[in-house]
Design a protein around this motif. Structure first.
Motif, PDB file in Angstrom:
ATOM      1  N   GLY B 320      -8.467 -34.063 -13.588  1.00 14.10           N
ATOM      2  CA  GLY B 320      -8.941 -34.307 -12.155  1.00 14.10           C
ATOM      3  C   GLY B 320      -8.562 -33.451 -10.906  1.00 14.10           C
ATOM      4  N   TYR B 321      -7.386 -32.661 -11.018  1.00 13.73           N
ATOM      5  CA  TYR B 321      -6.875 -31.698 -10.133  1.00 13.73           C
ATOM      6  C   TYR B 321      -7.759 -30.486 -10.093  1.00 13.73           C
ATOM      7  CZ  TYR B 321      -2.056 -33.705 -10.102  1.00 13.73           C
ATOM      8  OH  TYR B 321      -0.739 -34.284  -9.923  1.00 13.73           O
ATOM      9  N   MET B 322      -7.974 -30.005 -11.484  1.00 16.67           N
ATOM     10  CA  MET B 322      -8.711 -28.972 -11.467  1.00 16.67           C
ATOM     11  C   MET B 322     -10.376 -29.160 -10.939  1.00 16.67           C
ATOM     12  SD  MET B 322      -6.987 -27.304 -14.817  1.00 16.67           S
ATOM     13  CE  MET B 322      -6.800 -28.808 -15.671  1.00 16.67           C
ATOM     14  N   VAL B 323     -10.755 -30.198 -11.518  1.00 19.36           N
ATOM     15  CA  VAL B 323     -12.404 -30.495 -11.016  1.00 19.36           C
ATOM     16  C   VAL B 323     -12.355 -30.558  -9.635  1.00 19.36           C
ATOM     17  CG1 VAL B 323     -14.317 -32.167 -11.163  1.00 19.36           C
ATOM     18  CG2 VAL B 323     -12.907 -31.469 -13.329  1.00 19.36           C
ATOM     19  N   GLY B 324     -11.478 -31.469  -8.922  1.00 15.87           N
ATOM     20  CA  GLY B 324     -11.363 -31.752  -7.602  1.00 15.87           C
ATOM     21  C   GLY B 324     -11.113 -30.198  -6.810  1.00 15.87           C
ATOM     22  N   GLY B 325     -10.398 -29.477  -7.328  1.00 18.84           N
ATOM     23  CA  GLY B 325      -9.950 -28.163  -6.758  1.00 18.84           C
ATOM     24  C   GLY B 325     -11.364 -27.276  -6.857  1.00 18.84           C
ATOM     25  N   VAL B 326     -12.075 -27.274  -7.889  1.00 15.71           N
ATOM     26  CA  VAL B 326     -13.171 -26.426  -7.767  1.00 15.71           C
ATOM     27  C   VAL B 326     -14.267 -27.135  -7.009  1.00 15.71           C
ATOM     28  CG1 VAL B 326     -15.145 -25.765  -9.331  1.00 15.71           C
ATOM     29  CG2 VAL B 326     -13.081 -25.667 -10.379  1.00 15.71           C
ATOM     30  N   TRP B 327     -14.612 -28.421  -6.827  1.00 13.20           N
ATOM     31  CA  TRP B 327     -15.621 -28.964  -6.117  1.00 13.20           C
ATOM     32  C   TRP B 327     -15.086 -28.998  -4.578  1.00 13.20           C
ATOM     33  CZ3 TRP B 327     -20.486 -30.099  -7.374  1.00 13.20           C
ATOM     34  CH2 TRP B 327     -20.771 -29.841  -8.898  1.00 13.20           C
ATOM     35  N   LEU B 328     -13.779 -28.617  -4.277  1.00 14.48           N
ATOM     36  CA  LEU B 328     -13.577 -28.632  -2.524  1.00 14.48           C
ATOM     37  C   LEU B 328     -14.455 -27.516  -2.047  1.00 14.48           C
ATOM     38  CD1 LEU B 328      -9.574 -28.691  -2.817  1.00 14.48           C
ATOM     39  CD2 LEU B 328     -11.216 -30.368  -1.770  1.00 14.48           C
ATOM     40  N   PHE B 334     -10.370 -23.335  -4.940  1.00 10.45           N
ATOM     41  CA  PHE B 334     -10.801 -22.730  -6.079  1.00 10.45           C
ATOM     42  C   PHE B 334      -9.587 -21.790  -6.667  1.00 10.45           C
ATOM     43  CE2 PHE B 334     -12.652 -19.241  -8.623  1.00 10.45           C
ATOM     44  CZ  PHE B 334     -13.397 -19.887  -9.559  1.00 10.45           C
ATOM     45  N   SER B 335      -8.741 -21.215  -5.931  1.00  8.58           N
ATOM     46  CA  SER B 335      -7.620 -20.472  -6.415  1.00  8.58           C
ATOM     47  C   SER B 335      -6.675 -21.577  -7.129  1.00  8.58           C
ATOM     48  CB  SER B 335      -7.058 -19.456  -5.222  1.00  8.58           C
ATOM     49  OG  SER B 335      -7.773 -19.448  -4.262  1.00  8.58           O
ATOM     50  N   GLY B 336      -6.679 -22.758  -6.349  1.00  5.85           N
ATOM     51  CA  GLY B 336      -5.417 -23.537  -6.858  1.00  5.85           C
ATOM     52  C   GLY B 336      -6.026 -24.137  -8.394  1.00  5.85           C
ATOM     53  N   ALA B 337      -7.342 -24.323  -8.324  1.00  7.99           N
ATOM     54  CA  ALA B 337      -7.746 -24.727  -9.836  1.00  7.99           C
ATOM     55  C   ALA B 337      -7.611 -23.904 -10.790  1.00  7.99           C
ATOM     56  CB  ALA B 337      -9.031 -25.081  -9.590  1.00  7.99           C
ATOM     57  N   VAL B 338      -7.989 -22.581 -10.432  1.00 12.77           N
ATOM     58  CA  VAL B 338      -7.917 -21.432 -11.469  1.00 12.77           C
ATOM     59  C   VAL B 338      -6.242 -21.488 -11.758  1.00 12.77           C
ATOM     60  CG1 VAL B 338      -7.858 -18.848 -11.877  1.00 12.77           C
ATOM     61  CG2 VAL B 338      -9.812 -20.235 -10.993  1.00 12.77           C
ATOM     62  N   TYR B 339      -5.422 -21.166 -10.817  1.00 12.19           N
ATOM     63  CA  TYR B 339      -4.126 -21.135 -10.984  1.00 12.19           C
ATOM     64  C   TYR B 339      -3.355 -22.157 -11.833  1.00 12.19           C
ATOM     65  CZ  TYR B 339       0.959 -20.335  -9.757  1.00 12.19           C
ATOM     66  OH  TYR B 339       2.182 -20.266  -9.716  1.00 12.19           O
ATOM     67  N   HIS B 340      -3.993 -23.506 -11.570  1.00 15.14           N
ATOM     68  CA  HIS B 340      -3.682 -24.731 -12.275  1.00 15.14           C
ATOM     69  C   HIS B 340      -3.959 -24.547 -13.619  1.00 15.14           C
ATOM     70  CE1 HIS B 340      -1.790 -28.520 -12.161  1.00 15.14           C
ATOM     71  NE2 HIS B 340      -2.581 -29.032 -12.850  1.00 15.14           N
ATOM     72  N   ILE B 341      -5.173 -23.911 -14.004  1.00 18.20           N
ATOM     73  CA  ILE B 341      -5.362 -23.748 -15.478  1.00 18.20           C
ATOM     74  C   ILE B 341      -4.265 -22.960 -16.190  1.00 18.20           C
ATOM     75  CG2 ILE B 341      -6.993 -22.763 -17.097  1.00 18.20           C
ATOM     76  CD1 ILE B 341      -9.157 -23.033 -15.069  1.00 18.20           C
ATOM     77  N   MET B 342      -3.909 -21.874 -15.414  1.00 18.60           N
ATOM     78  CA  MET B 342      -2.910 -21.148 -16.127  1.00 18.60           C
ATOM     79  C   MET B 342      -1.501 -21.957 -16.191  1.00 18.60           C
ATOM     80  SD  MET B 342      -2.150 -17.453 -14.652  1.00 18.60           S
ATOM     81  CE  MET B 342      -2.656 -18.032 -13.172  1.00 18.60           C
ATOM     82  N   SER B 343      -1.180 -22.619 -15.105  1.00 10.31           N
ATOM     83  CA  SER B 343       0.245 -23.359 -15.379  1.00 10.31           C
ATOM     84  C   SER B 343      -0.032 -24.658 -15.975  1.00 10.31           C
ATOM     85  CB  SER B 343       0.659 -23.559 -13.924  1.00 10.31           C
ATOM     86  OG  SER B 343      -0.314 -24.269 -13.105  1.00 10.31           O
ATOM     87  N   ASP B 344      -1.201 -25.281 -16.096  1.00  4.30           N
ATOM     88  CA  ASP B 344      -1.242 -26.450 -16.751  1.00  4.30           C
ATOM     89  C   ASP B 344      -1.241 -26.347 -18.344  1.00  4.30           C
ATOM     90  OD1 ASP B 344      -1.208 -29.159 -16.529  1.00  4.30           O
ATOM     91  OD2 ASP B 344      -3.539 -29.202 -16.969  1.00  4.30           O
ATOM     92  N   VAL B 345      -1.833 -25.337 -18.863  1.00  4.74           N
ATOM     93  CA  VAL B 345      -1.577 -24.737 -20.505  1.00  4.74           C
ATOM     94  C   VAL B 345      -0.135 -24.760 -20.669  1.00  4.74           C
ATOM     95  CG1 VAL B 345      -2.113 -23.141 -22.044  1.00  4.74           C
ATOM     96  CG2 VAL B 345      -3.770 -23.457 -20.364  1.00  4.74           C
ATOM     97  N   MET B 346       0.682 -24.290 -19.855  1.00  2.00           N
ATOM     98  CA  MET B 346       1.971 -24.352 -20.352  1.00  2.00           C
ATOM     99  C   MET B 346       2.711 -25.326 -20.036  1.00  2.00           C
ATOM    100  SD  MET B 346       2.778 -21.533 -21.745  1.00  2.00           S
ATOM    101  CE  MET B 346       1.900 -20.365 -22.209  1.00  2.00           C
ATOM    102  N   MET B 347       2.480 -26.163 -18.919  1.00  2.00           N
ATOM    103  CA  MET B 347       3.208 -27.471 -18.453  1.00  2.00           C
ATOM    104  C   MET B 347       3.033 -28.288 -19.804  1.00  2.00           C
ATOM    105  SD  MET B 347       2.578 -28.528 -14.883  1.00  2.00           S
ATOM    106  CE  MET B 347       1.085 -28.207 -14.183  1.00  2.00           C
TER     107      MET B 347
END
Lengths: 131, 499, 249
Positions: B320-328, B334-347
């Motif tokens: 939901g974070y990433m989809v929401g970020g993209v659709w903002l 958008f940068s938040g969503a992309v950055y979150h992809i990166m960090s969420d993989v590791m989290m």
């Protein structure tokens, strides 16, 4: 009357594909028997294949194999209107293979479910889980 | 010469190791493991090389397969976004492969080499999906990753079969929707290449065409099913929580994130920001959906007593974070969503690994398994703590920064409900993790209350499991500390035109 | 739930059928799909690859990368079914229904099968090799090859067939097929061209680039056929015996 007829003829292949897709989707979601879900899945995938093959069709065109295309003759005068579009055929060959693969895997899992739960009716399985 | 070929090597390394495992390693599991690691290392080093090339070079790398020019043949396109995702996916797959040695031997006693082969096929499918520049090729690779994940998930415990069956049905609906959507695009444009499609779809009449809209809806719906976005999330927790430890460590972080990547890729590289945000104008609705997904995921996570299920619901919320970020629809979101992809993989990787280690040692999957964990397994507990802090969003872990960007983006567009949903989810996550920390730290060692008097033996997981776990935990902090660097060198370049 | 699904599918179906109007007419030679990529393929494939069957040429050359992964899909499906059904620990669990045992043997069936199987396999080889000029290719030929083994298993029994085509060799061949396909691509890469650019073989084999395309396609089709053959039979063997590989249907 003529207008209706041309309207129908201009799209009935797509209609057929879309109706089959809906039948397949209904089967996958609403049926209680898991095997029927798998059958719905098969209908769904075949309908998509029909949809793509309909795209490739051109009236008055033949199968996409160049006649007398052996060797290195002069092929400058190949008329594209004589052959149907080959690309969707290629794509659907892939989709058929994927469909077979998914069907095989689904049947294997189904066999396992039958071994473990003794039934392939979804509601009975859910009851047996609750117990 | 080799530098020009690295894009394809990313995929070929795992693929070849998979085939060789099947052919040569039917007898020895050590050979199989060696080949697995070899393939993953090869893939990861190629991905590093490609990422460096992208960072140094001036534009995206195009690799023509079979030397055919793009609309006729298939090409791989690697830009900043896909280079970064390739790096993360191959890195996470390598870490999980090292981690898998012990857990696989315990949980999957027979036919380990088949398990490893399917593992490599899954990884090559995911990497191929990220690298490709052709919409139909993406479907084929989607099916490879789906089929291999069915096999990996079915080798789990308990209700794994019924959960896998549901996943097969819903996954096939998703993939078929995607294929149907591609069919609609093909019928209107006649091409399958992403770059070609995007130039053709940019005309005003295409923007108004109902067929293109239907194509877009089918494609997006298919991908939402794959990424378990609300309300299509029901299959995920069942399927992932019944899976074996290695499987969930591999699949849970990667599948959803790669799906989010594909959503971004298709939204902005096939369609355009113009089409999606100006012609369709769904962003209000979509952000609301993302809010609901976050809230539902978080609240469901709170209700779980099973560690893995809890993490699975957190994954749903993170989607939901990433989809929401993209659709903002602005650059910060958008940068938040992309950055979150990166960090969420590791989290997620870090958390699933830590939980997997606990399950490996105790054999329990409920929250009670965490009892006394800080004394028994201090390193695992520390990794879990870092992962948890990152999910909650405590600086300097990377979770804080992605939330920061997402919230900034939401405030810029005035979508305060998204801010509230994000903060609410942080709060719930804080409750979740502090509850576990309490169990782990303060609970008596056993039920009788005599725990404090007993000698507590440190019973840590083996080094093969600890090293990847520690690396992933450390990377959370490293990503957090280098946020500015990552933002200006990678994330900034991924922002599509029109945002 | 059922009614809701029915309603949803009906609404969706009606909307889709209504929107068919926007699609180009069925069979229209001027539709975008028929005028953008397809004429280029039809006009140039023979010159560029010397293969008159356009589907084969696109499948194995222009979109050869897709087809490689398609072969991997088959390989993956075989492994998936095997890994789901074949589990040694299951032996002590209950088997719900015993499968019907075959009683005796049918002489007519067995002799017909003996007559049929060799021509089938020959025909399969023809289909694989002649895929450049007529409908056919690796997948089709591979399926026929697999079907010949399935016929053997149906008319005799699974155990006898498995003696001739062991499970370990099924796995070996399924891997080998993918290895041949990917290997041909990698050799192109080592010879200095891109992955799956068959033209690279021309210097190595001493033939023209056109012939190299044609030969390369034949090579990958053979790889595809081997994998498909092995996996088709493996799917049958596993599904028909529930993973026990003792007796079939």
């Amino acid at each position: 009357m003529d207008n209706v007829l041309t309207y129908i003829v201009s799209g009935y292949n797509y209609w057929a594909a879309l109706i089959l897709i809906m039948i397949g989707m209904y089967g996958m979601i609403a049926k209680n028997n898991l095997l029927k879900k798998v059958i719905g899945m098969s209908i769904f995938q075949s309908a998509i294949i029909l949809f793509y093959i309909s795209i490739s069709y051109k009236s008055n065109a033949s199968i996409p194999i160049i006649a007398h295309g052996h060797g290195v003759a002069d092929h400058t005068a190949i008329d594209p209107n004589l052959y149907v579009n080959p690309l969707p055929h290629v794509l659907m060959l892939t989709a058929i293979v994927v469909g077979v693969a998914t069907l095989g895997v689904a049947l294997a899992v189904l066999q396992k479910i039958y071994r473990v739960h003794g039934t392939i009716e979804e509601d009975e399985i859910l009851e047996s889980i609750k117990e | 010469m080799i530098a020009a070929q690295t894009p394809i090597l990313i995929l070929l390394a795992p693929l070849f190791s998979g085939i060789l495992i099947t052919i040569f390693a039917q007898k020895s599991k050590n050979v199989a493991f060696f080949l697995l690691i070899l393939g993953m290392v090869g893939s990861f080093s190629a991905a590093c090389n490609v990422l460096l090339q992208v960072l140094q070079g001036s534009g995206p790398i195009h690799y023509r397969l079979g030397d055919w020019p793009p609309p006729f043949g298939i090409e791989l396109v690697i830009d900043h976004l896909s280079g970064m995702v390739l790096f993360m996916v191959s890195g996470a797959a390598l870490l999980t492969a090292i981690y898998s040695k012990h857990t696989v031997e315990v949980e999957i006693p027979d036919r380990i080499h088949h398990y490893y082969t399917l593992y490599t096929l899954l990884v090559s499918g995911l990497l191929g999906m990220v690298a490709t520049g052709d919409v139909f090729n993406l479907y084929v690779l989607l099916e490879i990753s789906a089929l291999s994940s069915y096999a990996l998930l079915a080798r789990g415990r308990g209700l794994a079969y019924i959960a896998t069956f549901k996943y097969i049905i819903i996954g096939t609906i998703g993939a078929s929707f995607y294929l149907l959507g591609v069919g609609y695009l093909y019928i209107k444009t006649g091409t399958l290449n992403m770059a070609d499609l995007s130039t053709m779809l940019a005309t005003p009449e295409m923007h108004q065409s109902p067929s293109i809209k239907i194509g877009f809806i089918f494609i997006i719906l298919g991908i939402w099913i794959k990424m378990a976005f609300f309300p299509l999330q029901g299959w995920l927790p069942n399927a992932y929580s019944c899976a074996s430890t290695t499987t969930s460590c591999l699949i849970a972080p990667l599948m959803t994130k790669v799906s989010v990547y594909i959503m971004i890729r298709l939204m902005f590289s096939v369609f355009s920001a113009d089409y999606i945000f100006k012609t369709l104008q769904w962003q209000q609705f979509m952000v609301w959906m993302a809010c609901i997904a976050i809230v539902v995921g978080s609240v469901s996570a709170l209700a779980q007593r099973n560690l893995k299920r809890m993490l699975c619901y957190i994954v749903v919320a993170e989607v939901g974070y990433m989809v929401g970020g993209v659709w903002l629809a602005n650059s910060n979101g958008f940068s938040g969503a992309v950055y979150h992809i990166m960090s969420d993989v590791m989290m997620t990787l870090c958390l699933f690994m830590a939980v997997g280690a606990v399950i490996y040692k105790t054999g329990e999957t409920s929250l009670e398994a965490m009892r006394g964990i800080f004394r028994r397994m201090p390193i695992t507990a520390a990794a879990f703590l870092v992962g948890g802090f990152s999910i909650i969003g405590i600086p300097p872990t990377c979770g804080f920064f992605s939330k920061w960007y997402l919230i900034t983006g939401a405030i810029e567009t005035g979508q305060f409900h998204f801010v509230i949903a994000l903060l609410f989810s942080s709060l719930i996550n804080a409750i979740l993790f502090f509850r576990i920390i309490e169990i782990g730290f303060f609970s008596p060692f056993d039920e009788n209350g005599h725990g404090t008097h007993q000698v507590i033996v440190v019973n840590e997981a083996p080094a093969m499991m600890l090293v990847p776990m520690v690396i992933s935990a450390a990377s959370l902090i490293i990503i957090g500390l280098y946020t500015r660097f990552l933002m200006s060198n990678i994330v900034q370049w991924t922002i599509p035109v029109g945002l | 739930m059922k009614r809701l699904t029915l309603l949803l599918t009906l609404i969706l179906g009606a909307y889709l059928i209504w929107s068919v109007e926007d699609l180009p007419e069925w069979g229209d030679p001027t539709s975008p799909a028929s005028t953008y990529l397809s004429p280029h393929y039809i006009e140039n494939i023979v010159e560029e690859t010397s293969v008159p069957n356009l589907v084969t040429a696109i499948l194995a050359d222009y979109r050869g990368y897709d087809t490689m992964f398609e072969t991997v899909v088959v390989f993956c499906a075989g492994l998936t079914v095997l890994t789901i059904l074949r589990r040694t620990e299951r032996k002590n669990k209950k088997v719900s229904t015993p499968r019907p045992q075959r009683e005796g043997s049918d002489i007519i069936l067995q002799n017909t099968a003996r007559l049929l199987i060799p021509p089938m396999q020959l025909f399969a080889l023809y289909v694989i090799a002649h895929g450049h000029h007529s409908p056919g290719g690796g997948f089709q030929g591979g399926v026929i090859l697999g079907a010949s083994f399935i016929l053997l298993a149906l008319s005799y029994d699974l155990k006898k067939t498995l003696k001739r085509f062991k499970e370990s060799s099924m796995l070996f061949y399924s891997g080998l097929g993918v290895l041949i396909y990917a290997g041909i691509g990698v050799v192109c890469l080592l010879l200095g061209k891109n992955f799956l650019a068959y033209a690279a073989w021309s210097n190595f084999l001493g033939i023209t680039e056109l012939e190299a395309h044609s030969h390369g396609m034949l090579g990958v089709e053979i790889g595809v056929a081997i994998t498909v053959m092995a996996i088709m039979f493996s799917l049958y063997a596993d599904l028909a015996s529930g993973g026990d590989l003792d007796e079939g249907l």
